[in-house]
Design a protein around this motif. Structure first.
Motif, mmCIF file in Angstrom:
data_model
loop_
_atom_site.group_PDB
_atom_site.id
_atom_site.type_symbol
_atom_site.label_atom_id
_atom_site.label_comp_id
_atom_site.label_asym_id
_atom_site.label_seq_id
_atom_site.Cartn_x
_atom_site.Cartn_y
_atom_site.Cartn_z
ATOM 1 N N UNK A 56 0.831 -1.207 0.000
ATOM 2 C CA UNK A 56 0.000 0.000 0.000
ATOM 3 C C UNK A 56 0.868 1.261 0.000
ATOM 4 N N UNK A 57 1.972 1.242 0.751
ATOM 5 C CA UNK A 57 2.872 2.405 0.756
ATOM 6 C C UNK A 57 3.554 2.587 -0.598
ATOM 7 N N UNK A 58 3.922 1.491 -1.245
ATOM 8 C CA UNK A 58 4.522 1.584 -2.587
ATOM 9 C C UNK A 58 3.526 2.198 -3.561
ATOM 10 N N UNK A 59 2.254 1.796 -3.456
ATOM 11 C CA UNK A 59 1.229 2.368 -4.334
ATOM 12 C C UNK A 59 1.107 3.883 -4.133
ATOM 13 N N UNK A 63 1.932 6.983 -6.846
ATOM 14 C CA UNK A 63 1.003 8.078 -7.174
ATOM 15 C C UNK A 63 1.675 9.437 -7.031
ATOM 16 N N UNK A 64 2.468 9.598 -5.989
ATOM 17 C CA UNK A 64 3.154 10.885 -5.787
ATOM 18 C C UNK A 64 4.185 11.148 -6.874
ATOM 19 N N UNK A 65 4.847 10.097 -7.330
ATOM 20 C CA UNK A 65 5.868 10.261 -8.351
ATOM 21 C C UNK A 65 5.270 10.453 -9.736
ATOM 22 N N UNK A 66 3.957 10.261 -9.853
ATOM 23 C CA UNK A 66 3.301 10.496 -11.133
ATOM 24 C C UNK A 66 3.206 9.282 -12.039
ATOM 25 N N UNK A 73 -2.490 -0.335 -11.535
ATOM 26 C CA UNK A 73 -2.323 -1.790 -11.530
ATOM 27 C C UNK A 73 -2.210 -2.313 -10.092
ATOM 28 N N UNK A 74 -1.455 -1.596 -9.258
ATOM 29 C CA UNK A 74 -1.351 -1.976 -7.855
ATOM 30 C C UNK A 74 -2.723 -1.906 -7.177
ATOM 31 N N UNK A 75 -3.492 -0.879 -7.501
ATOM 32 C CA UNK A 75 -4.812 -0.719 -6.895
ATOM 33 C C UNK A 75 -5.734 -1.866 -7.274
#
Length: 99
Positions: A56-59, A63-66, A73-75
């Motif tokens: 979840x933190x990687x996802x 998102x922050x990195x754009x 895909x992670x979601x």
């Protein structure tokens, strides 16, 4: 014929009865459900929870990195993995818990 014993309301609540009809029996009580909050610190459950939290933190970082496509895909994967992991860990906890 029996003699009737009268007792006032105040004496009924504040003083013991003059006659005890039964003797109190000492008994030993056993607890059949020993529960400790430390039992929730099972390494397997903590590992599974840490992996899910890490994904979840990687996802969120993606998102922050754009990198929205990869985050989507992670979601999609997490939408399936989170409920399965939660109910699996819950089942594992109660299956290995000593009752």
């Amino acid at each position: 014929m029996r003699k009737t014993h009268y007792i006032t309301f105040r004496n009924f609540f504040h003083k013991p009865s003059p006659k005890l009809s039964t003797k109190p029996h000492p008994f030993t009580a056993y607890s059949f459900v020993p529960f400790s909050p430390v039992a929730m610190l099972d390494p397997t459950i903590l590992t599974i929870g840490g992996i899910v939290l890490g994904i979840a933190l990687i996802e969120r970082m993606l998102e922050r990195w754009g990198v929205i496509d990869l985050a989507d895909q992670f979601e999609k994967v997490m939408r399936f993995i989170l409920p399965v992991t939660f109910y699996g860990a819950l089942f594992y906890f109660f299956a290995t818990f000593m009752f």
